[in-house]
Design a protein around this motif. Structure first.
Motif, PDB file in Angstrom:
ATOM      1  N   GLY A 264      -6.673   0.383   7.544  1.00  0.00           N
ATOM      2  CA  GLY A 264      -5.507   1.104   7.512  1.00  0.00           C
ATOM      3  C   GLY A 264      -4.714   0.541   8.306  1.00  0.00           C
ATOM      4  O   GLY A 264      -3.802   1.137   8.976  1.00  0.00           O
ATOM      5  N   ALA A 265      -4.439  -0.893   8.239  1.00  0.00           N
ATOM      6  CA  ALA A 265      -3.239  -1.591   9.067  1.00  0.00           C
ATOM      7  C   ALA A 265      -2.405  -2.327   8.181  1.00  0.00           C
ATOM      8  O   ALA A 265      -2.367  -2.519   6.918  1.00  0.00           O
ATOM      9  CB  ALA A 265      -4.219  -3.050   9.611  1.00  0.00           C
ATOM     10  N   PRO A 266      -0.979  -2.291   8.378  1.00  0.00           N
ATOM     11  CA  PRO A 266       0.028  -2.646   7.867  1.00  0.00           C
ATOM     12  C   PRO A 266      -0.273  -4.287   7.206  1.00  0.00           C
ATOM     13  O   PRO A 266      -0.682  -4.867   7.885  1.00  0.00           O
ATOM     14  CB  PRO A 266       1.237  -2.815   8.484  1.00  0.00           C
ATOM     15  CG  PRO A 266       0.780  -1.797   9.594  1.00  0.00           C
ATOM     16  CD  PRO A 266      -0.875  -1.530  10.004  1.00  0.00           C
ATOM     17  N   ASP A 267      -0.031  -4.370   5.858  1.00  0.00           N
ATOM     18  CA  ASP A 267      -0.260  -5.490   5.455  1.00  0.00           C
ATOM     19  C   ASP A 267       1.009  -6.149   4.358  1.00  0.00           C
ATOM     20  O   ASP A 267       1.945  -5.401   4.124  1.00  0.00           O
ATOM     21  CB  ASP A 267      -1.497  -5.779   4.731  1.00  0.00           C
ATOM     22  CG  ASP A 267      -1.687  -4.857   3.653  1.00  0.00           C
ATOM     23  OD1 ASP A 267      -0.680  -4.026   3.421  1.00  0.00           O
ATOM     24  OD2 ASP A 267      -2.746  -4.700   2.921  1.00  0.00           O
ATOM     25  N   VAL A 268       0.830  -7.394   4.138  1.00  0.00           N
ATOM     26  CA  VAL A 268       2.175  -8.282   3.463  1.00  0.00           C
ATOM     27  C   VAL A 268       1.607  -8.932   2.019  1.00  0.00           C
ATOM     28  O   VAL A 268       0.327  -9.485   2.264  1.00  0.00           O
ATOM     29  CB  VAL A 268       2.831  -9.113   4.312  1.00  0.00           C
ATOM     30  CG1 VAL A 268       4.099  -9.900   3.530  1.00  0.00           C
ATOM     31  CG2 VAL A 268       3.441  -8.179   5.691  1.00  0.00           C
TER      32      VAL A 268
END
Length: 162
Positions: A137-141
């Motif tokens: 549930g963490a922002p990623d690229v």
């Protein structure tokens, strides 16, 4: 150092490098959502038999790093904490590029600035971001290299990402 295709007996070493590398990252990446025992099972039952898994080893057989390819995605690239800064990650990434000369893609956590800098230094370009569309549930690229289909076409500005 040598890089070789992982075999069934390497599953524990692969899982341990993965686990210890993530643990040593501290707050740069979110904690794993699965217990380490599940990681070991997953590595043994899924990663080694169904993906392209590679192990970087020291001359004495000590596991230094792992690379797992799932198609043209770099699924795992982890370096043992004691081997970081010794060129292991670079060697693994170059190995991946040699295996997929037409292009690669990968995900990096947005908060993992050292990894993002590493990938960018090695020619990967960010093509999109999410606000946490992953298990953690963490922002990623999303990063791509070479002629990967998700790369932006410089002539038209069009993006091939799905």
């Amino acid at each position: 150092m040598q890089i070789r295709r992982a075999v069934e007996g390497d599953a524990e070493a692969l899982a341990e490098v993965h686990h210890r590398s993530r643990e040593s990252a501290g707050g740069l990446i979110p904690p794993a959502v699965h217990p380490v025992e599940a990681l070991h099972r997953f590595t043994r039952d899924v990663v080694v038999p169904h993906r392209e898994a590679y192990l970087a080893e020291d001359h004495d057989g000590t596991a230094l790093g792992t690379l797992v390819l799932d198609g043209d995605d770099v699924d795992w690239l982890y370096v043992a904490p004691e081997a970081q800064g010794r060129g292991v990650g670079r060697a693994l990434l170059e190995h991946a590029k040699s295996l997929r000369p037409n292009g690669l893609a990968l995900w990096a956590f947005a908060s993992n600035h050292p990894a993002r800098t590493f990938y960018e230094r090695h020619g990967f370009v960010a093509v999109r971001e999410t606000d946490g569309d992953n298990e953690e549930g963490a922002p990623d690229v999303r990063y791509v290299w070479g002629g990967h289909p998700e790369a932006t076409d410089p002539a038209t500005g069009a993006s091939g990402h799905r």
